[in-house]
Design a protein around this motif. Structure first.
Motif, PDB file in Angstrom:
ATOM      1  N   ALA A 165       9.113  66.599  23.817  1.00  0.00           N
ATOM      2  CA  ALA A 165      10.161  66.848  22.825  1.00  0.00           C
ATOM      3  C   ALA A 165      11.362  67.540  23.459  1.00  0.00           C
ATOM      4  CB  ALA A 165       9.597  67.687  21.678  1.00  0.00           C
ATOM      5  N   TRP A 166      11.115  68.487  24.354  1.00  0.00           N
ATOM      6  CA  TRP A 166      12.218  69.210  24.997  1.00  0.00           C
ATOM      7  C   TRP A 166      13.015  68.288  25.906  1.00  0.00           C
ATOM      8  CZ3 TRP A 166      11.735  73.068  21.945  1.00  0.00           C
ATOM      9  CH2 TRP A 166      12.588  74.166  22.065  1.00  0.00           C
ATOM     10  N   ARG A 167      12.313  67.359  26.554  1.00  0.00           N
ATOM     11  CA  ARG A 167      13.010  66.360  27.374  1.00  0.00           C
ATOM     12  C   ARG A 167      13.981  65.559  26.496  1.00  0.00           C
ATOM     13  NH1 ARG A 167      14.739  65.077  32.091  1.00  0.00           N
ATOM     14  NH2 ARG A 167      12.770  65.023  33.221  1.00  0.00           N
ATOM     15  N   ARG A 168      13.530  65.145  25.309  1.00  0.00           N
ATOM     16  CA  ARG A 168      14.403  64.392  24.412  1.00  0.00           C
ATOM     17  C   ARG A 168      15.586  65.235  23.960  1.00  0.00           C
ATOM     18  NH1 ARG A 168      10.712  60.908  20.111  1.00  0.00           N
ATOM     19  NH2 ARG A 168       9.288  59.941  21.618  1.00  0.00           N
ATOM     20  N   LEU A 169      15.320  66.480  23.607  1.00  0.00           N
ATOM     21  CA  LEU A 169      16.400  67.357  23.143  1.00  0.00           C
ATOM     22  C   LEU A 169      17.460  67.561  24.216  1.00  0.00           C
ATOM     23  CD1 LEU A 169      14.250  70.039  21.291  1.00  0.00           C
ATOM     24  CD2 LEU A 169      15.810  68.394  20.224  1.00  0.00           C
ATOM     25  N   LEU A 170      17.034  67.715  25.451  1.00  0.00           N
ATOM     26  CA  LEU A 170      17.989  67.890  26.541  1.00  0.00           C
ATOM     27  C   LEU A 170      18.838  66.642  26.728  1.00  0.00           C
ATOM     28  CD1 LEU A 170      15.646  69.744  29.043  1.00  0.00           C
ATOM     29  CD2 LEU A 170      17.712  70.696  27.998  1.00  0.00           C
ATOM     30  N   ASP A 171      18.206  65.463  26.567  1.00  0.00           N
ATOM     31  CA  ASP A 171      18.960  64.212  26.687  1.00  0.00           C
ATOM     32  C   ASP A 171      19.950  64.057  25.534  1.00  0.00           C
ATOM     33  OD1 ASP A 171      17.600  63.560  28.976  1.00  0.00           O
ATOM     34  OD2 ASP A 171      16.159  62.232  27.980  1.00  0.00           O
ATOM     35  N   GLU A 172      19.546  64.458  24.324  1.00  0.00           N
ATOM     36  CA  GLU A 172      20.362  64.233  23.134  1.00  0.00           C
ATOM     37  C   GLU A 172      21.446  65.292  22.946  1.00  0.00           C
ATOM     38  OE1 GLU A 172      17.629  64.083  19.911  1.00  0.00           O
ATOM     39  OE2 GLU A 172      16.588  62.290  20.640  1.00  0.00           O
ATOM     40  N   LEU A 173      21.112  66.548  23.188  1.00  0.00           N
ATOM     41  CA  LEU A 173      22.030  67.652  22.892  1.00  0.00           C
ATOM     42  C   LEU A 173      22.707  68.219  24.133  1.00  0.00           C
ATOM     43  CD1 LEU A 173      19.870  69.651  20.295  1.00  0.00           C
ATOM     44  CD2 LEU A 173      21.663  67.958  19.835  1.00  0.00           C
ATOM     45  N   GLY A 174      22.103  68.000  25.286  1.00  0.00           N
ATOM     46  CA  GLY A 174      22.646  68.572  26.515  1.00  0.00           C
ATOM     47  C   GLY A 174      22.074  69.951  26.787  1.00  0.00           C
ATOM     48  N   PRO A 175      21.938  70.318  28.048  1.00  0.00           N
ATOM     49  CA  PRO A 175      21.274  71.582  28.400  1.00  0.00           C
ATOM     50  C   PRO A 175      21.981  72.826  27.890  1.00  0.00           C
ATOM     51  CG  PRO A 175      22.263  70.531  30.326  1.00  0.00           C
ATOM     52  CD  PRO A 175      22.329  69.535  29.228  1.00  0.00           C
ATOM     53  N   LYS A 176      23.277  72.782  27.643  1.00  0.00           N
ATOM     54  CA  LYS A 176      23.978  73.980  27.175  1.00  0.00           C
ATOM     55  C   LYS A 176      23.579  74.355  25.752  1.00  0.00           C
ATOM     56  CE  LYS A 176      28.058  73.689  30.136  1.00  0.00           C
ATOM     57  NZ  LYS A 176      29.555  73.608  30.184  1.00  0.00           N
ATOM     58  N   ARG A 177      23.205  73.357  24.934  1.00  0.00           N
ATOM     59  CA  ARG A 177      22.886  73.637  23.534  1.00  0.00           C
ATOM     60  C   ARG A 177      21.395  73.898  23.319  1.00  0.00           C
ATOM     61  NH1 ARG A 177      25.149  69.350  19.444  1.00  0.00           N
ATOM     62  NH2 ARG A 177      24.588  71.054  18.023  1.00  0.00           N
ATOM     63  N   VAL A 178      20.566  73.550  24.291  1.00  0.00           N
ATOM     64  CA  VAL A 178      19.116  73.646  24.113  1.00  0.00           C
ATOM     65  C   VAL A 178      18.607  74.931  24.765  1.00  0.00           C
ATOM     66  CG1 VAL A 178      16.878  72.558  24.585  1.00  0.00           C
ATOM     67  CG2 VAL A 178      18.882  71.142  24.070  1.00  0.00           C
ATOM     68  N   PRO A 179      17.907  75.771  24.017  1.00  0.00           N
ATOM     69  CA  PRO A 179      17.357  76.989  24.633  1.00  0.00           C
ATOM     70  C   PRO A 179      16.280  76.649  25.652  1.00  0.00           C
ATOM     71  CG  PRO A 179      16.489  76.693  22.412  1.00  0.00           C
ATOM     72  CD  PRO A 179      17.553  75.658  22.588  1.00  0.00           C
ATOM     73  N   THR A 180      16.016  77.587  26.517  1.00  0.00           N
ATOM     74  CA  THR A 180      14.935  77.422  27.490  1.00  0.00           C
ATOM     75  C   THR A 180      13.595  77.414  26.756  1.00  0.00           C
ATOM     76  OG1 THR A 180      16.220  78.518  29.208  1.00  0.00           O
ATOM     77  CG2 THR A 180      13.822  78.472  29.506  1.00  0.00           C
ATOM     78  N   LEU A 181      12.692  76.588  27.216  1.00  0.00           N
ATOM     79  CA  LEU A 181      11.334  76.546  26.670  1.00  0.00           C
ATOM     80  C   LEU A 181      10.432  77.384  27.575  1.00  0.00           C
ATOM     81  CD1 LEU A 181       9.131  75.406  24.783  1.00  0.00           C
ATOM     82  CD2 LEU A 181       9.027  73.399  26.289  1.00  0.00           C
ATOM     83  N   VAL A 182       9.709  78.342  26.988  1.00  0.00           N
ATOM     84  CA  VAL A 182       8.844  79.232  27.757  1.00  0.00           C
ATOM     85  C   VAL A 182       7.388  78.966  27.392  1.00  0.00           C
ATOM     86  CG1 VAL A 182       8.197  81.633  28.218  1.00  0.00           C
ATOM     87  CG2 VAL A 182      10.609  81.018  27.914  1.00  0.00           C
ATOM     88  N   PHE A 183       6.574  78.631  28.395  1.00  0.00           N
ATOM     89  CA  PHE A 183       5.128  78.566  28.238  1.00  0.00           C
ATOM     90  C   PHE A 183       4.561  79.887  28.761  1.00  0.00           C
ATOM     91  CE2 PHE A 183       4.818  73.645  28.836  1.00  0.00           C
ATOM     92  CZ  PHE A 183       5.375  73.463  27.582  1.00  0.00           C
ATOM     93  N   ALA A 184       3.941  80.680  27.900  1.00  0.00           N
ATOM     94  CA  ALA A 184       3.366  81.967  28.296  1.00  0.00           C
ATOM     95  C   ALA A 184       1.862  81.909  28.149  1.00  0.00           C
ATOM     96  CB  ALA A 184       3.937  83.095  27.445  1.00  0.00           C
ATOM     97  N   GLY A 185       1.148  81.908  29.270  1.00  0.00           N
ATOM     98  CA  GLY A 185      -0.309  81.846  29.252  1.00  0.00           C
ATOM     99  C   GLY A 185      -0.832  81.341  30.578  1.00  0.00           C
TER     100      GLY A 185
END
Length: 445
Positions: free
Chosen positions: A289-309
């Protein structure tokens, strides 16, 4: 020492609440591997063990595109490569070779467990002997101190103990004890595809042995109650009592948040996904999903995704994809094994949290997110809506498109998240662990 799992955290908070509710009537027992029996232990020893597990650790490593090649040298990745090579072997070679490798891994794991436990065992041995010499019962066999009608309540994860069902049967027969069990989930028997094969075998044997003996069966959600009943019907198991869900306390005695965020993260600049990275938790959906969001909105508009664990099982392909994608151009950060202070800081600074798990017994990261006042974009599956109630936004965990649409709304419509945060602040009431303890004691009465 390994960080405590969700079950270990939940069970400790329950032990603590029970101890506070009636310290004179609540005792504790542990499995003595050497004598292969249950022995009485001190509450102080339980506390110290948990405190050692949650003690402040060195800063959690944060994996970025520059550091992720180390993943290719991790035991997880090496094992996955070996498995892939083994699939090319004839079955008559592959099966005995696999059995031998699993046996060797079991030996290594048990030796590592013994090594981790040795310092604590040596330091506590003198305390137990002193308590026994002063008239206490710590270290004595449970069968020697139990009275008819006493209840042995199992609130942890006993399925890895050798012959645990047999021990329960002997205690019931020789000491006249009653037995109660708290079921967190039935995932290894209802969705074995999400679990390690060894866990499925251990859990299946233990569950089939202990649930029919339980005078009281408790569960952490209505979803788990349904799974218990359906499993019992399918397997033809007669239950001594009707399974009952108890309210689950919120929070784990949060540490003060760390002063700084790891990995160069900034408050409000990231979405947080707290969980062991394993197939069932559905990190692959969040990644796609984050890959799609980056393609659609661009990296400036998409927050960083953090996997904690920590990195768990059945995710070697995902970790390879993350590495190949250079952590989505730096928009995905992995914080491994965060300590409590780091985790608190991550929750406090998140724009919102994610929890797209495919199957749960409860959903601790959901209720924990709400306790920090943060909106969770969560799976609509199994028990997760029980944990999130009216305070979360839900999606089908099998649909990347539906999840992407929901994530996009949370990013592009900040007023949606702000309105839910106001609702959380106004109406969300964390469940105190004392309520959980009262429900348990009422059920055991």
């Amino acid at each position: 020492m390994a960080r405590p799992s969700g079950i270990q955290r939940l069970s400790y908070e329950l032990y603590d609440a029970l101890q506070r509710s009636n310290p004179g009537a609540i005792g504790f027992a542990r499995h003595d591997m050497r004598r292969d029996c249950m022995v009485v232990t001190d509450w102080a020893e339980v506390q110290q063990t948990f405190l050692r597990m949650t003690a402040a650790q060195p800063p959690a490593p944060t994996l970025s595109p520059d550091t992720s090649p180390a993943l290719m040298h991790s035991p997880l990745t090496r094992v996955s490569l070996l498995r892939a090579a083994a699939q090319r072997m004839p079955r008559e070679v592959r099966q005995p070779l696999g059995d031998a490798i699993r046996a060797q891994l079991s030996v290594v794991r048990n030796l590592a467990r013994a090594a981790r436990a040795l310092p604590a065992a040596l330091s506590s041995r003198g305390r137990r002997q002193s308590a026994a010499g002063e008239g206490g019962s710590s270290g004595n066999k449970l069968v020697e101190v139990a009275r008819p009608g006493d209840t042995l309540a199992s609130f942890g994860s006993p399925w890895s103990l050798p012959d645990y069902p047999g021990q329960i049967a002997r205690l019931r027969a020789s000491a006249g004890m009653r037995y109660s069990v708290l079921i967190y989930d039935m995932i290894p028997v209802v969705r074995p595809e999400y679990c390690d094969r060894g866990l499925v075998a251990m859990f299946s044997r233990c569950t089939a042995g202990i649930i029919p003996q339980a005078d009281t069966i408790l569960a952490i959600s209505q979803s788990s109650v349904r799974d218990i009943n359906e499993w019992a019907t399918r397997e033809g198991v007669a239950l001594r009592s009707t399974p009952k869900a108890i309210p689950i306390g919120t929070g784990f005695g949060h540490a003060a948040p760390a002063d700084t965020l790891p990995g160069g993260l900034v408050p409000g600049g990231y979405a947080l996904f707290v969980s062991t990275i394993e197939a069932r938790k559905n990190h692959v959906l969040a990644f796609r999903a984050w890959r799609r969001l980056l393609d659609e909105l661009g990296p400036k508009r998409v927050p960083t995704l953090v996997f904690a664990g920590r990195v768990g099982w059945m995710v070697a392909d995902l970790m390879q994809q993350i590495h190949n994608a250079r952590h989505l151009g730096g928009k995905l950060v992995l914080v491994e094994n965060p300590d409590d202070a780091t985790l608190a800081a991550l929750y406090r600074g998140a724009r919102f949290t994610l929890f797209p798990s495919l199957y749960e017994g409860w959903g601790l990261p959901v209720s924990e997110s709400l306790a920090f006042g943060k909106v969770c974009l969560a799976s609509n599956s199994t028990s997760v809506p029980e944990a999130g109630g009216e305070f979360c936004l839900y999606h089908d965990p099998d649909s990347v498109s539906e999840a992407t649409q929901l994530y996009r709304r949370a990013i592009t419509e900040p007023e949606l998240v702000a309105a839910l945060e106001e609702r959380i602040a106004r109406a969300y009431r964390p469940t105190p662990w004392s309520s959980t303890a009262r429900a348990v004691l009422d059920a055991l009465a």
